[in-house]
Design a protein around this motif. Structure first.
Motif, short mmCIF file in Angstrom:
data_model
loop_
_atom_site.label_atom_id
_atom_site.label_comp_id
_atom_site.label_asym_id
_atom_site.label_seq_id
_atom_site.Cartn_x
_atom_site.Cartn_y
_atom_site.Cartn_z
N ASP A 23 -21.10 -63.96 -8.35
CA ASP A 23 -22.37 -64.58 -8.77
C ASP A 23 -22.58 -64.35 -10.27
O ASP A 23 -23.31 -63.44 -10.68
CB ASP A 23 -23.52 -63.99 -7.96
CG ASP A 23 -24.81 -64.79 -8.12
OD1 ASP A 23 -24.89 -65.60 -9.08
OD2 ASP A 23 -25.74 -64.60 -7.31
N TYR A 24 -21.96 -65.20 -11.08
CA TYR A 24 -22.10 -65.07 -12.53
C TYR A 24 -23.54 -65.33 -12.97
O TYR A 24 -24.08 -64.64 -13.84
CB TYR A 24 -21.15 -66.02 -13.26
CG TYR A 24 -21.37 -65.99 -14.77
CD1 TYR A 24 -20.80 -65.00 -15.56
CD2 TYR A 24 -22.21 -66.92 -15.39
CE1 TYR A 24 -21.04 -64.93 -16.92
CE2 TYR A 24 -22.45 -66.87 -16.76
CZ TYR A 24 -21.87 -65.87 -17.51
OH TYR A 24 -22.11 -65.81 -18.86
N ARG A 27 -18.43 -56.03 -19.41
CA ARG A 27 -16.98 -55.86 -19.31
C ARG A 27 -16.55 -55.52 -17.89
O ARG A 27 -15.52 -55.99 -17.41
CB ARG A 27 -16.51 -54.77 -20.27
CG ARG A 27 -16.54 -55.26 -21.70
CD ARG A 27 -15.91 -54.29 -22.65
NE ARG A 27 -16.01 -54.85 -23.99
CZ ARG A 27 -16.11 -54.13 -25.09
NH1 ARG A 27 -16.11 -52.82 -25.01
NH2 ARG A 27 -16.19 -54.71 -26.26
N THR A 28 -17.34 -54.69 -17.22
CA THR A 28 -17.02 -54.33 -15.84
C THR A 28 -17.08 -55.56 -14.94
O THR A 28 -16.17 -55.81 -14.15
CB THR A 28 -17.99 -53.24 -15.34
OG1 THR A 28 -17.85 -52.08 -16.17
CG2 THR A 28 -17.72 -52.87 -13.90
N PHE A 29 -18.15 -56.33 -15.06
CA PHE A 29 -18.29 -57.56 -14.27
C PHE A 29 -17.12 -58.51 -14.53
O PHE A 29 -16.52 -59.06 -13.60
CB PHE A 29 -19.62 -58.24 -14.60
CG PHE A 29 -19.82 -59.55 -13.86
CD1 PHE A 29 -20.40 -59.58 -12.60
CD2 PHE A 29 -19.42 -60.76 -14.43
CE1 PHE A 29 -20.56 -60.78 -11.92
CE2 PHE A 29 -19.58 -61.96 -13.76
CZ PHE A 29 -20.16 -61.97 -12.50
N PRO A 50 -21.56 -48.22 -6.04
CA PRO A 50 -21.59 -49.56 -5.42
C PRO A 50 -22.90 -50.29 -5.63
O PRO A 50 -22.96 -51.52 -5.51
CB PRO A 50 -21.34 -49.26 -3.94
CG PRO A 50 -21.79 -47.85 -3.75
CD PRO A 50 -21.48 -47.15 -5.03
N GLU A 51 -23.97 -49.54 -5.96
CA GLU A 51 -25.29 -50.17 -6.11
C GLU A 51 -25.47 -50.83 -7.48
O GLU A 51 -26.41 -51.59 -7.69
CB GLU A 51 -26.40 -49.12 -5.92
CG GLU A 51 -26.46 -48.02 -6.97
CD GLU A 51 -25.40 -46.93 -6.82
OE1 GLU A 51 -25.27 -46.12 -7.75
OE2 GLU A 51 -24.70 -46.90 -5.79
N HIS A 52 -24.54 -50.60 -8.44
CA HIS A 52 -24.70 -51.17 -9.79
C HIS A 52 -24.56 -52.69 -9.74
O HIS A 52 -23.65 -53.22 -9.11
CB HIS A 52 -23.66 -50.58 -10.74
CG HIS A 52 -23.98 -50.81 -12.18
ND1 HIS A 52 -23.84 -52.04 -12.80
CD2 HIS A 52 -24.45 -49.97 -13.15
CE1 HIS A 52 -24.19 -51.95 -14.06
NE2 HIS A 52 -24.58 -50.70 -14.30
N TYR A 53 -25.47 -53.38 -10.42
CA TYR A 53 -25.48 -54.85 -10.34
C TYR A 53 -24.19 -55.49 -10.85
O TYR A 53 -23.78 -56.55 -10.36
CB TYR A 53 -26.71 -55.43 -11.07
CG TYR A 53 -26.73 -55.29 -12.57
CD1 TYR A 53 -26.29 -56.31 -13.40
CD2 TYR A 53 -27.24 -54.14 -13.18
CE1 TYR A 53 -26.34 -56.19 -14.78
CE2 TYR A 53 -27.29 -54.01 -14.56
CZ TYR A 53 -26.84 -55.04 -15.35
OH TYR A 53 -26.87 -54.92 -16.72
N LYS A 79 -10.30 -74.41 -1.73
CA LYS A 79 -10.45 -73.20 -0.92
C LYS A 79 -11.57 -72.35 -1.49
O LYS A 79 -11.87 -72.42 -2.68
CB LYS A 79 -9.14 -72.41 -0.92
CG LYS A 79 -8.03 -73.07 -0.13
CD LYS A 79 -6.82 -72.16 -0.03
CE LYS A 79 -7.14 -70.96 0.83
NZ LYS A 79 -5.95 -70.11 1.05
N ASP A 80 -12.18 -71.56 -0.63
CA ASP A 80 -13.25 -70.68 -1.08
C ASP A 80 -12.67 -69.54 -1.92
O ASP A 80 -11.49 -69.17 -1.80
CB ASP A 80 -13.99 -70.08 0.12
CG ASP A 80 -14.79 -71.13 0.88
OD1 ASP A 80 -15.18 -72.13 0.23
OD2 ASP A 80 -15.01 -70.95 2.08
N LEU A 81 -13.52 -68.97 -2.78
CA LEU A 81 -13.14 -67.76 -3.51
C LEU A 81 -12.93 -66.63 -2.49
O LEU A 81 -13.57 -66.61 -1.43
CB LEU A 81 -14.23 -67.37 -4.50
CG LEU A 81 -14.33 -68.29 -5.73
CD1 LEU A 81 -15.68 -68.13 -6.40
CD2 LEU A 81 -13.22 -68.00 -6.71
#
Length: 667
Positions: A553-554, A513-515, A541-544, A320-322
């Motif tokens: 997208d690791y 850590r956030t990612f 929301p704009e933070h990468y 299944k997709d993520l």
């Protein structure tokens, strides 16, 4: 027979102490055994690290006794302790002491438990058979099994998306190890938070599995240690200290969720279990698997530069997709829904749908308590802990302000302690406030909270997770403990509240850590037959780190983060050593920090020294704190031993404490 022994003690002194043998000891003195010795008029437990026929020291004291019939440490463990001593800037005694259960540190040889508690604390354990691997899993397993067959020390970085079946890889690789007559270690971030992982290994291997975790009684931990030592248990599942399990025939070491900060020990010796595991694997010619959906930047960099071997799982095991991730801009929410900014309309509608369809949800916020601080609207005063330089957190259940660093508690003031106005207001959001808001929005729905305040009792983790599994609970609100290792097929929604809470911390790892947290907690959704959805609430929301976690997208995140690290010269492009100076007197703390910095500048070559400066938490438990950060370039001739020599020769004031943290996790 030798006449003298050299003994390491659990003291912050980088030296060993010589004692005389009398010939009347209970057991024969051998390397790795414990002894009772007299040290400065008190009886201490020491560890034999050398046997000598002669001594050039006058008036050597006799030992009191040899405690052990068989050595506690084999030659490889003594070698590992030497490496820890040199690399992590500690004493040999501190390193050896960290390797054994508390009962052995006290000089005991036996312990009887007054409580007959079930070891696995999970009444649904059943024997399980290996699943047929998919093509990706099979290719990964072939590589690992080939390495096990050759008894080769290789480091595999297993980068697999959440739900890709990494645990099944560990299980089948471990089965291969057992069939070879060898043993293995599985490290998990915190065993008491991941009973499902324990369940998987016990289901597959039964009584061959030994388990360690922090909630176990000392006596139970010691009994497990003895089972390993006797060869009755051949697989160990546990947190960082399990890396020291007393095996003498290791065939595989696995570090699950290798990116987790909890693998770093905060007290001396300040080792990282991942790096100790790699070194131990080298001594035993055993492969080491580092597994993660979000590998640490340092580990992934080593994989793409061929220091580690990269193996990847790009698809979920269920094919299944993520789950899709929706980002909610809370700035718009705040502007249009006055008083409703904790749970966005989007998340509220999604939870309503989940409840209607008789599914389950996880709501994640990485802050405990009700309100994160109390301040005065009139003068701006913030109520802080008297022992620590941090705001106190309001907990509504105890109706108290609590310091999350030292547990100091006070009743909330009704008026401002500074200007006496009645304009004090509670600010910020924690798990308690989110729970209260959800109870108000969804009356009659079964909602539970999972944080360190509610999970303090033994068995509380297992109870809440079993209740959730049996669908006695519809929604769990929790901190990062719900982000790890949970696999429930009815969880179709994950909500992330205050996703950017950690982004502005003074730490170069804040974005990573956030990612990691968002990606990991998002991976809890849609793991069964039903599709999942993730809703992330944020003011940035704009933070990468946030928008790339939404895309799972690791690789893009890694590239952007690596570029930022390269520009700043932070790991993996350097090594860091954090020197922490503590004292109850503020001026003394600062003065000693300045003097020590001068010593480093005089004697260390080709390094960058940042500081001295007050630590991010500038006062803790009554001690003022200053940091010196030593940034060692990859090409530098400076070593950790050089730093150790300077620290040993530094003449600090009485009452000043200096500690070194090599490869620090927290700045």
């Amino acid at each position: 027979m030798p006449k003298y022994i050299e003994v390491a003690l659990n003291l912050p002194l980088d030296k060993v102490f010589q004692y005389k043998l009398t010939g009347t000891e209970k057991y024969k003195p051998e390397l790795g055994k414990r002894v009772f010795i007299d040290f400065r008029n008190r009886t201490m437990v020491g560890y034999i690290v050398e046997l000598k026929d002669e001594s050039n020291i006058p008036n050597v004291k006799p030992i009191l006794n040899v405690i052990d019939e068989e050595p506690v440490f084999d030659s490889n463990m003594l070698k590992l302790a030497e490496w820890i001593k040199d690399y992590y800037v500690c004493s040999l005694g501190e390193a050896l002491d960290a390797m054994i259960p508390s009962i052995l540190k006290k000089g005991k040889t036996e312990s009887k438990s007054r409580i007959n508690e079930p070891l696995y604390n999970n009444n649904e354990i059943f024997r399980d058979k290996a699943r047929v691997p998919n093509e990706e899993q099979n290719n990964v397993l072939l590589d690992i099994k080939n390495c096990i067959d050759r008894a080769a020390h290789e480091i595999f970085l297993l980068h697999g998306v959440t739900g890709s079946g990494k645990t099944e890889i560990y299980l089948q690789a471990m089965e291969h190890v057992l069939n070879k007559g060898k043993s293995g270690i599985i490290l998990v971030p915190e065993i008491s938070l991941t009973p499902q992982t324990v369940g998987c290994f016990v289901a597959r291997f039964g009584e061959k599995v030994a388990v360690f975790h922090s909630k176990m009684l000392e006596s139970v931990r010691f009994n497990e240690w003895k089972r390993i030592k006797r060869g009755e248990a051949r697989v160990v599942v546990g947190p960082r200290s399990a890396v020291f399990s007393p095996f003498d025939n290791i065939g595989l070491i696995v570090i699950d969720e290798e990116h987790e900060p909890s693998y770093k020990q905060e007290d001396a010796p300040r080792y990282h279990a991942r790096d100790v595991a790699i070194k131990r694997g080298e001594f035993y010619s055993a492969p080491v698997i580092l597994g993660s959906a979000t590998p640490s930047i340092e580990s992934y960099h080593k994989a793409i530069t061929s220091e580690y071997r990269l193996i990847e799982l790009t698809q979920r095991a269920t094919e299944k997709d993520l789950p899709p991730v929706k980002i909610v801009d809370m700035r718009m929410e705040f502007a249009t829904r006055i008083g409703k900014e904790i749970i966005s309309k989007v998340l509220e509608v999604a939870i309503t749908k989940v409840i209607k369809q008789k599914e389950q949800a996880l709501i994640f916020i990485n802050r405990r308590g009700y309100a994160t601080f109390l301040n005065c609207k009139k003068c701006g005063y913030v109520v802080k802990c008297k022992r620590c330089a941090v705001p106190m957190v309001f907990h509504i259940n105890g109706e108290e302000l609590l310091c999350h660093y030292c547990n100091y508690k006070i009743n909330p003031p009704l008026t401002c302690p500074s200007c006496a106005s009645d304009s004090v207001r509670y600010k910020g959001t924690g798990t308690e406030k989110v729970e209260k808001e959800l109870i108000k929005l969804f009356p009659g729905v079964n909602i539970e909270r999972m944080d360190s305040d509610t999970m303090s009792k033994r068995g509380s983790h297992e109870k809440i997770l079993n209740d959730f599994k049996e669908h006695k609970i519809d929604i769990i609100v929790g901190t990062q403990m719900i982000a790890k290792g949970l696999d429930f097929p009815k969880v179709t929604l994950v909500g992330v509240v205050a996703a950017d809470a950690n982004l502005n911390l003074p730490d170069f790892r804040a974005s990573e850590r956030t990612f990691n947290l968002i990606t990991q907690v998002a991976g809890r959704a849609g793991r069964g037959n039903r599709s999942g959805e993730v809703i992330v609430q944020t003011y940035t929301p704009e933070h990468y780190a946030i928008n790339l976690s939404a895309k799972h997208d690791y690789h893009k995140f890694f590239d952007m983060e690596l570029n930022a690290r390269r520009e700043l010269g932070f790991p993996p492009f350097s090594r860091l050593v954090k020197i922490l100076i503590r004292a109850r007197n503020e001026a003394m703390c600062e003065n000693n920090s300045v003097l020590l910095t001068q010593k480093f500048q005089e004697h260390l070559k080709d390094v960058e020294i940042i500081g001295p400066a007050p630590a991010p938490v500038s006062k803790l438990r009554g001690y003022f704190r200053w940091n010196i950060i030593i940034k060692i370039k990859k090409t530098s001739v400076t070593s950790n031993k050089d730093i150790k020599i300077i620290l040993e020769n530094f003449k600090k004031n009485a009452g000043v404490i200096v500690t070194a943290d090599v490869d620090p996790i927290n700045m």
